[in-house]
Enzyme design. Structure first.
Site, PDB file in Angstrom:
ATOM      1  N   SER A 161       9.560   5.314  -3.284  1.00  0.00           N
ATOM      2  CA  SER A 161       9.381   4.363  -2.186  1.00  0.00           C
ATOM      3  C   SER A 161       8.302   4.916  -1.262  1.00  0.00           C
ATOM      4  CB  SER A 161      10.697   4.220  -1.413  1.00  0.00           C
ATOM      5  OG  SER A 161      10.446   3.645  -0.144  1.00  0.00           O
ATOM      6  N   SER A 162       7.520   4.020  -0.684  1.00  0.00           N
ATOM      7  CA  SER A 162       6.496   4.462   0.270  1.00  0.00           C
ATOM      8  C   SER A 162       7.158   5.147   1.457  1.00  0.00           C
ATOM      9  CB  SER A 162       5.679   3.267   0.760  1.00  0.00           C
ATOM     10  OG  SER A 162       5.102   2.597  -0.340  1.00  0.00           O
ATOM     11  N   HIS A 164       4.469   1.610  -7.901  1.00  0.00           N
ATOM     12  CA  HIS A 164       3.420   0.581  -7.874  1.00  0.00           C
ATOM     13  C   HIS A 164       2.526   0.694  -9.119  1.00  0.00           C
ATOM     14  CE1 HIS A 164       4.036   1.310  -3.401  1.00  0.00           C
ATOM     15  NE2 HIS A 164       4.276   0.020  -3.493  1.00  0.00           N
ATOM     16  N   VAL A 205      10.988   2.881 -10.970  1.00  0.00           N
ATOM     17  CA  VAL A 205      10.451   4.193 -11.300  1.00  0.00           C
ATOM     18  C   VAL A 205      11.048   5.213 -10.329  1.00  0.00           C
ATOM     19  CG1 VAL A 205       8.356   5.589 -11.468  1.00  0.00           C
ATOM     20  CG2 VAL A 205       8.332   3.205 -12.219  1.00  0.00           C
ATOM     21  N   HIS A 225       2.427   4.522  -4.977  1.00  0.00           N
ATOM     22  CA  HIS A 225       3.050   5.634  -5.691  1.00  0.00           C
ATOM     23  C   HIS A 225       3.255   5.197  -7.144  1.00  0.00           C
ATOM     24  CE1 HIS A 225       6.650   3.211  -5.271  1.00  0.00           C
ATOM     25  NE2 HIS A 225       6.553   3.242  -3.949  1.00  0.00           N
ATOM     26  N   GLN A 268      14.746  -9.185  -3.131  1.00  0.00           N
ATOM     27  CA  GLN A 268      13.413  -9.775  -2.966  1.00  0.00           C
ATOM     28  C   GLN A 268      12.966 -10.459  -4.247  1.00  0.00           C
ATOM     29  OE1 GLN A 268      10.072  -7.585  -1.066  1.00  0.00           O
ATOM     30  NE2 GLN A 268       9.306  -7.260  -3.120  1.00  0.00           N
ATOM     31  N   GLY A 300       8.968  -5.317  -8.579  1.00  0.00           N
ATOM     32  CA  GLY A 300       9.882  -4.263  -9.010  1.00  0.00           C
ATOM     33  C   GLY A 300      11.343  -4.627  -8.806  1.00  0.00           C
ATOM     34  N   GLY A 355       0.807  -1.219   0.000  1.00  0.00           N
ATOM     35  CA  GLY A 355       0.000   0.000   0.000  1.00  0.00           C
ATOM     36  C   GLY A 355       0.835   1.262   0.000  1.00  0.00           C
ATOM     37  N   ALA A 356       0.180   2.397   0.324  1.00  0.00           N
ATOM     38  CA  ALA A 356       0.784   3.734   0.180  1.00  0.00           C
ATOM     39  C   ALA A 356       1.315   3.835  -1.255  1.00  0.00           C
ATOM     40  CB  ALA A 356       1.880   3.987   1.211  1.00  0.00           C
TER      41      ALA A 356
HETATM   42  P1  AMP Z   1       5.973  -2.533  -1.547  1.00  0.00           P
HETATM   43  O1  AMP Z   1       4.622  -1.937  -1.434  1.00  0.00           O
HETATM   44  O2  AMP Z   1       7.076  -1.621  -1.129  1.00  0.00           O
HETATM   45  O3  AMP Z   1       6.072  -3.911  -0.936  1.00  0.00           O
HETATM   46  O4  AMP Z   1       6.222  -2.757  -3.100  1.00  0.00           O
HETATM   47  C1  AMP Z   1       5.351  -3.521  -3.888  1.00  0.00           C
HETATM   48  C2  AMP Z   1       5.994  -3.777  -5.213  1.00  0.00           C
HETATM   49  O5  AMP Z   1       6.274  -2.553  -5.858  1.00  0.00           O
HETATM   50  C3  AMP Z   1       7.336  -4.510  -5.091  1.00  0.00           C
HETATM   51  O6  AMP Z   1       7.434  -5.479  -6.126  1.00  0.00           O
HETATM   52  C4  AMP Z   1       8.354  -3.419  -5.274  1.00  0.00           C
HETATM   53  O7  AMP Z   1       9.587  -3.851  -5.793  1.00  0.00           O
HETATM   54  C5  AMP Z   1       7.625  -2.531  -6.270  1.00  0.00           C
HETATM   55  N1  AMP Z   1       8.157  -1.174  -6.211  1.00  0.00           N
HETATM   56  C6  AMP Z   1       8.301  -0.389  -5.124  1.00  0.00           C
HETATM   57  N2  AMP Z   1       8.888   0.771  -5.456  1.00  0.00           N
HETATM   58  C7  AMP Z   1       9.130   0.718  -6.786  1.00  0.00           C
HETATM   59  C8  AMP Z   1       9.729   1.609  -7.730  1.00  0.00           C
HETATM   60  N3  AMP Z   1      10.198   2.788  -7.370  1.00  0.00           N
HETATM   61  N4  AMP Z   1       9.805   1.213  -9.002  1.00  0.00           N
HETATM   62  C9  AMP Z   1       9.330  -0.007  -9.398  1.00  0.00           C
HETATM   63  N5  AMP Z   1       8.760  -0.887  -8.562  1.00  0.00           N
HETATM   64  C10 AMP Z   1       8.664  -0.538  -7.277  1.00  0.00           C
END
Ligand code: AMP
Length: 274
Positions: A183-184, A35, A174, A32, A151, A145, A29-30
């Protein structure tokens, strides 16, 4: 878009969409633009798109930001709706975990270097929840991502090791206009910290430029990156191959430069694939 919270609701989808491609984007969530780029790719490549929002407690270590992790359910659900997501799965913790469970353990090498050093056990919890979500959603394609490179690599390994029937799609990082990887956790940064944080992407960009000019020696590259990031608290700067083994010379097409740093109280990670 339908918001679903129970396992039963999710399982009913399997019967409804037997012959269709399901694209799945798991998130905490959160949301951006990072995502959103995953969601858009999923939308383009599948008949049905499922996004999950679940702040997974088992991947947070004692003293990490589980309690304060940004929660924006209302805004997130609007974003998903605008991106034409079909189903938003947002379960309660009790839906996903029952207490004393069979556990997944990240492999000794790839799970316990770099991110795994500072966050031992983080990847165990991450793999646990990703396995549960993949089993529940049974997607054709699941989108992750490159921002979280380790991960992503561990998820691909788990898919191979456990013969999971899903295609893992690797998505590009991104960035904000100024280069900061989205990043969140960026919302935690003060104005000044945000400026300091830019040195992370600047150092990666500089390394890529040096490599372009023929500098392949990892020690030289790391030293110049450390100089650029001299204002922040670097946790690691590492150059590895795609299996996360440290290397001395850049192997074009098979290398990654990875950084983790603490900027104020915020821990940030970033990387480039060479
Ligand atoms: P998270 O909510 O941080 O667990 O991220 C969910 C998914 O979004 C994961 O696969 C992350 O790698 C991807 N993600 C987070 N930030 C970015 C970014 N800046 N660019 C591309 N993918 C992202």
């Amino acid at each position: 878009m339908e918001i679903i919270q129970t396992v039963q609701q999710l399982q009913q989808l399997q019967n409804r969409f037997k012959k269709l491609n399901i694209g799945f984007v798991p998130t905490m969530g959160a949301l951006h633009d990072g995502h959103i780029s995953l969601i858009k790719q999923a939308r383009e490549q599948n008949d049905v798109v499922v996004v999950s929002i679940f702040v997974n407690p088992t991947q947070f270590l004692e003293g990490e930001d589980l309690e304060t992790y940004p929660k924006k359910m209302e805004a997130d659900s609007k974003i998903c709706e605008l991106c034409n997501v079909d189903y938003l799965f947002a379960p309660e913790i009790s839906t996903m975990y029952s207490g004393d469970e069979v556990l997944i353990k990240a492999p000794n090498i790839r799970g316990y270097t770099l991110e795994g050093v500072k966050r031992p056990g983080h990847f165990d919890g991450m793999l646990q929840i990703v396995l549960k979500l993949l089993n529940l959603v049974q997607p054709t394609n699941a989108y992750f991502g490159k921002k979280d490179a380790q991960q992503l690599s561990l998820i691909k390994l788990m898919v191979d090791n456990f013969f999971l029937n899903v295609n893992i799609v690797e998505c590009e990082i991104v960035r904000e206009e100024d280069g900061l990887a989205m990043s969140s956790r960026n919302v935690y940064l003060s104005k000044d910290e945000r400026i300091d944080a830019l040195s992370i992407s600047k150092s990666l960009k500089y390394a890529a430029k040096q490599i372009g000019s023929g500098e392949l020696d990892c020690e030289v590259l790391i030293n110049s990156m450390r100089e650029i990031m001299n204002k922040i608290d670097i946790e690691y700067v590492a150059i590895t191959n795609r299996k996360f083994e440290k290397i001395e010379k850049i192997e074009l097409g098979n290398s990654m430069i990875l950084v983790a740093a603490q900027v104020g109280t915020t821990r940030l990670i970033d990387n480039i694939w060479i």
